[in-house]
Design a protein around this motif. Structure first.
Motif, PDB file in Angstrom:
ATOM      1  N   LYS A 258      35.108 -15.675  -2.649  1.00  0.00           N
ATOM      2  CA  LYS A 258      34.968 -16.790  -3.651  1.00  0.00           C
ATOM      3  C   LYS A 258      35.184 -17.852  -2.926  1.00  0.00           C
ATOM      4  O   LYS A 258      34.628 -19.197  -3.087  1.00  0.00           O
ATOM      5  CB  LYS A 258      35.563 -16.397  -4.956  1.00  0.00           C
ATOM      6  N   LEU A 259      36.428 -17.902  -2.375  1.00  0.00           N
ATOM      7  CA  LEU A 259      36.938 -19.272  -1.624  1.00  0.00           C
ATOM      8  C   LEU A 259      36.030 -19.807  -0.463  1.00  0.00           C
ATOM      9  O   LEU A 259      35.709 -20.832  -0.386  1.00  0.00           O
ATOM     10  CB  LEU A 259      38.463 -18.994  -1.210  1.00  0.00           C
ATOM     11  N   SER A 261      32.863 -18.969  -0.110  1.00  0.00           N
ATOM     12  CA  SER A 261      31.477 -19.560  -0.897  1.00  0.00           C
ATOM     13  C   SER A 261      31.724 -20.925  -1.474  1.00  0.00           C
ATOM     14  O   SER A 261      30.863 -21.725  -1.308  1.00  0.00           O
ATOM     15  CB  SER A 261      31.078 -18.508  -1.939  1.00  0.00           C
ATOM     16  N   GLU A 262      32.891 -21.127  -2.016  1.00  0.00           N
ATOM     17  CA  GLU A 262      33.016 -22.581  -2.468  1.00  0.00           C
ATOM     18  C   GLU A 262      33.330 -23.524  -1.236  1.00  0.00           C
ATOM     19  O   GLU A 262      32.730 -24.611  -1.455  1.00  0.00           O
ATOM     20  CB  GLU A 262      34.658 -22.743  -3.165  1.00  0.00           C
ATOM     21  N   LEU A 263      34.143 -23.206  -0.368  1.00  0.00           N
ATOM     22  CA  LEU A 263      34.243 -24.270   1.048  1.00  0.00           C
ATOM     23  C   LEU A 263      32.815 -24.386   1.637  1.00  0.00           C
ATOM     24  O   LEU A 263      32.663 -25.348   2.147  1.00  0.00           O
ATOM     25  CB  LEU A 263      35.185 -23.606   1.760  1.00  0.00           C
ATOM     26  N   ALA A 265      29.665 -24.156   0.452  1.00  0.00           N
ATOM     27  CA  ALA A 265      28.532 -24.387  -0.369  1.00  0.00           C
ATOM     28  C   ALA A 265      27.927 -25.763  -0.081  1.00  0.00           C
ATOM     29  O   ALA A 265      28.925 -26.870   0.453  1.00  0.00           O
ATOM     30  CB  ALA A 265      29.047 -24.466  -1.951  1.00  0.00           C
ATOM     31  N   ARG A 355      40.410 -21.354   5.070  1.00  0.00           N
ATOM     32  CA  ARG A 355      39.965 -22.795   5.176  1.00  0.00           C
ATOM     33  C   ARG A 355      39.772 -23.166   6.720  1.00  0.00           C
ATOM     34  O   ARG A 355      38.863 -24.224   6.880  1.00  0.00           O
ATOM     35  CB  ARG A 355      41.225 -23.695   4.725  1.00  0.00           C
TER      36      ARG A 355
END
Ligand SMILES: *Cc1c(COP(=O)(O)O)cnc(C)c1O
Length: 367
Positions: A258-259, A261-263, A265, A355
């Motif tokens: 999820k992290l 995919s957020e970063l 996007a 990250r």
């Protein structure tokens, strides 16, 4: 800071005392083949999956091979599977003398395109092996409906999908049998090779127990040509400990995905898709990039280890050059195999590592 593709070291340091204790107790018992530790693991893994039986075997490839044997599939038969799987899925079909028929990947997911299955069925077709690739369940409703309509067996290749759910139900409970690998890097991994087959069919389970143990049904009674393919008692003891952490580890994989995919996007990358029907367990987090090889090289210069699963489709490997494919050459799988990249993923990856990886991918995108 180097970022490993799979961080087994942290996992093992966390469990070191328990793991070494389990190993010591097996060593003390001198029971290295079969025995209570193995049957306890088999009971616990069957319960985890939601099946009546589990038979531990030497590895995931043997799990598939023995399942095909136990179902009576052999020379002259055809078995439908995915063109974009690990070659071992097709090897198992070849090991029983049958032909693997390789289907292209769905356009908007990572699994077999179920709209191609009926076109590939002939009077020789005996089984379908759906692969829950990367930890995402295949479309089991479609697959089971087609299998029932045509009288085909279904063998789930769940080697990358321990614990994944489809319509709320664990993979491994849909087909006639399901096969798991406990190769160290899998979501549930041994300290070496291991595998298991789960099923609700008691006769099939019994046949599998005989096949894996030298074709032996009782001491000096060998009713069939068997294999030496037991799951080591030592590995079963290790797996019993690790199984208790599997759901927590899969949750962490989902949070890590999820992290990512957020970063990632909005960068024009193709990211993994999770179908509403499914709970993906992210054995692998696979993105697509037009300049995959250059991106891979850039990540490597920053100490970030990635993988490609898989750089060739099954039909591009020498033993399967003449295999039947649908559509011819499995073009979507083939095109995608040149673009896919598996980013570092394991339950022990930190948010900071995610990250760093994401930043490096984004910088490459801009550069
Ligand atoms: C790992 C894997 C296998 C084979 O398992 P082994 O334990 O390595 O023999 C088969 N199919 C798939 C999809 C896998 O990922």
């Amino acid at each position: 800071m180097n970022i490993p593709f799979v961080d087994l070291g942290t996992q093992h340091r966390e469990l070191e005392e328990e793991l070494l204790g389990a190993v010591a107790s097996v060593v003390e018992s001198c029971q290295f083949i079969l025995g209570d530790e193995l049957s306890s693991f088999e009971d616990e893994f069957a319960r985890y999956c939601g099946t009546a039986y589990c038979v531990g075997v030497a590895n995931g490839t043997d799990a598939l091979h023995l399942s095909l044997r136990a179902l009576g599939i052999g020379p002259g038969d055809e078995v439908i599977t995915a063109a974009n799987t690990f070659v071992a899925t097709a090897f198992a079909v070849a090991h029983v003398g049958a032909q693997a028929v390789l289907l292209d990947v769905e356009p908007d997911g990572c699994n077999i395109d179920t709209s191609l299955i009926e076109r590939a069925i002939t009077e020789r077709t005996k089984a379908i092996i759906p692969v829950h690739l990367y930890g995402h369940p295949a479309e089991m409703d479609d697959i089971m409906a087609i299998a029932r309509a045509h009288g085909l067996k279904v063998i789930e290749d769940a080697c990358q999908a321990h614990g994944a759910r489809y319509r709320g139900q664990r993979v491994g409970t849909f087909g006639d049998v399901a096969c798991f690998s406990f190769y160290p890097g899998k979501n549930l991994g041994a300290l070496g090779d291991g595998g298991a087959i789960v099923t609700d069919d008691s006769e099939l389970a019994e046949r599998l127990r005989i096949l894996r143990h030298c074709g032996q049904s009782a001491k000096n009674v060998h009713p069939m040509i068997g294999y030496n393919s037991r799951l080591d008692t030592l590995q079963a003891a290790v797996l019993r400990i690790k199984l208790r952490h599997l759901d927590r580890w899969n949750e962490r994989r989902r949070a890590a995905a999820k992290l990512y995919s957020e970063l990632l996007a909005g960068a024009g990358l193709t990211l993994p898709v999770e179908q509403p029907s499914s709970e993906h367990v992210y054995h692998l987090y696979v993105i697509e990039h037009e300049q995959r090889d250059a991106l891979l090289a850039q990540l490597a210069t920053k100490g970030i280890s990635c993988g490609i699963h898989y750089p060739l489709t099954v039909n591009e490997h020498e033993p399967f050059k003449d295999a039947k494919t649908f559509p011819d050459g499995a073009p979507t799988a083939r095109a995608r195999s040149r673009r896919i990249l598996s980013l570092p993923m394991s339950p022990h990856i930190s948010d900071e590592q995610i990250r760093t990886v994401a930043r490096t991918v984004m910088q490459f995108g801009r550069g």
